[in-house]
Design a protein around this motif. Sequence first.
Motif, short mmCIF file in Angstrom:
data_model
loop_
_atom_site.label_atom_id
_atom_site.label_comp_id
_atom_site.label_asym_id
_atom_site.label_seq_id
_atom_site.Cartn_x
_atom_site.Cartn_y
_atom_site.Cartn_z
N MET A 97 0.93 -1.25 0.07
CA MET A 97 -0.05 0.04 0.14
C MET A 97 0.72 1.33 -0.01
O MET A 97 0.59 2.24 -0.51
N ALA A 98 2.15 1.09 0.81
CA ALA A 98 2.89 2.33 0.53
C ALA A 98 3.60 2.59 -0.55
O ALA A 98 3.48 3.72 -1.01
N LYS A 99 4.01 1.58 -1.26
CA LYS A 99 4.35 1.75 -2.58
C LYS A 99 3.32 2.12 -3.72
O LYS A 99 3.70 3.09 -4.41
N LEU A 100 2.08 1.55 -3.42
CA LEU A 100 1.00 1.97 -4.26
C LEU A 100 0.90 3.53 -4.06
O LEU A 100 0.06 4.12 -4.97
N ALA A 101 0.91 4.06 -2.82
CA ALA A 101 0.76 5.54 -2.61
C ALA A 101 1.55 6.36 -3.33
O ALA A 101 1.51 7.56 -3.74
N GLU A 102 2.81 5.88 -3.65
CA GLU A 102 3.84 6.55 -4.51
C GLU A 102 3.30 6.64 -6.04
O GLU A 102 3.71 7.40 -6.76
N GLY A 103 2.35 5.93 -6.35
CA GLY A 103 1.89 5.88 -7.70
C GLY A 103 1.61 4.43 -8.28
O GLY A 103 2.62 3.79 -7.95
N GLU A 104 0.91 4.50 -9.42
CA GLU A 104 0.76 3.28 -10.09
C GLU A 104 1.98 2.85 -10.64
O GLU A 104 2.35 1.75 -10.60
N GLN A 105 2.66 3.69 -11.42
CA GLN A 105 3.98 3.48 -11.89
C GLN A 105 4.97 2.99 -11.22
O GLN A 105 5.82 2.24 -11.47
N ALA A 106 5.09 3.40 -9.91
CA ALA A 106 6.15 2.95 -9.07
C ALA A 106 6.09 1.48 -8.59
O ALA A 106 7.15 0.56 -8.28
N VAL A 107 4.62 1.04 -8.59
CA VAL A 107 4.42 -0.22 -8.55
C VAL A 107 4.63 -1.17 -9.75
O VAL A 107 5.46 -2.38 -9.66
N LEU A 108 4.20 -0.61 -10.89
CA LEU A 108 4.79 -1.32 -12.12
C LEU A 108 6.29 -1.09 -12.36
O LEU A 108 6.57 -2.37 -13.29
N ASP A 109 7.06 -0.54 -11.95
CA ASP A 109 8.41 -0.47 -12.19
C ASP A 109 9.14 -1.59 -11.41
O ASP A 109 10.42 -1.94 -11.52
N ILE A 110 8.49 -2.15 -10.59
CA ILE A 110 8.92 -3.44 -9.88
C ILE A 110 9.25 -4.59 -10.93
O ILE A 110 8.31 -5.00 -11.52
N ALA A 111 10.52 -5.07 -11.14
CA ALA A 111 10.81 -5.93 -11.86
C ALA A 111 10.08 -7.40 -11.69
O ALA A 111 9.93 -8.05 -10.61
#
Length: 92
Positions: free
Chosen positions: A50-64
């Motif tokens: 949830m904390a990562k998602l709070a950074e934005g959708e792209q922050a989550v999608l950037d996870i390899a």
Amino acid sequence: MQARQNYIEDKKTREESRVSPARPITDLEMGSRPTEALAKAGITTVGEFMAKLAEGEQAVLDIAGFGRKSFIDMKKKLRQLGYELPGGEEAA
């Protein structure tokens, strides 16, 4: 009376633990690939996701190794369990 009070307290505790930010990602049964990708990124609990998602959708999608389908499935699963996702309703 005491039995009813105990029942109410137990029910409340179960409901709170259901949406606990400390809940492990593995409990969501999302599959090994997305779970391992999140673990490699240091995300092992729902609260960390949830904390990562709070950074934005792209922050989550950037996870390899964590793609758009995994992201959509994760958001659906969390909503089904009663979690309030940060950032409101984004186009997924």
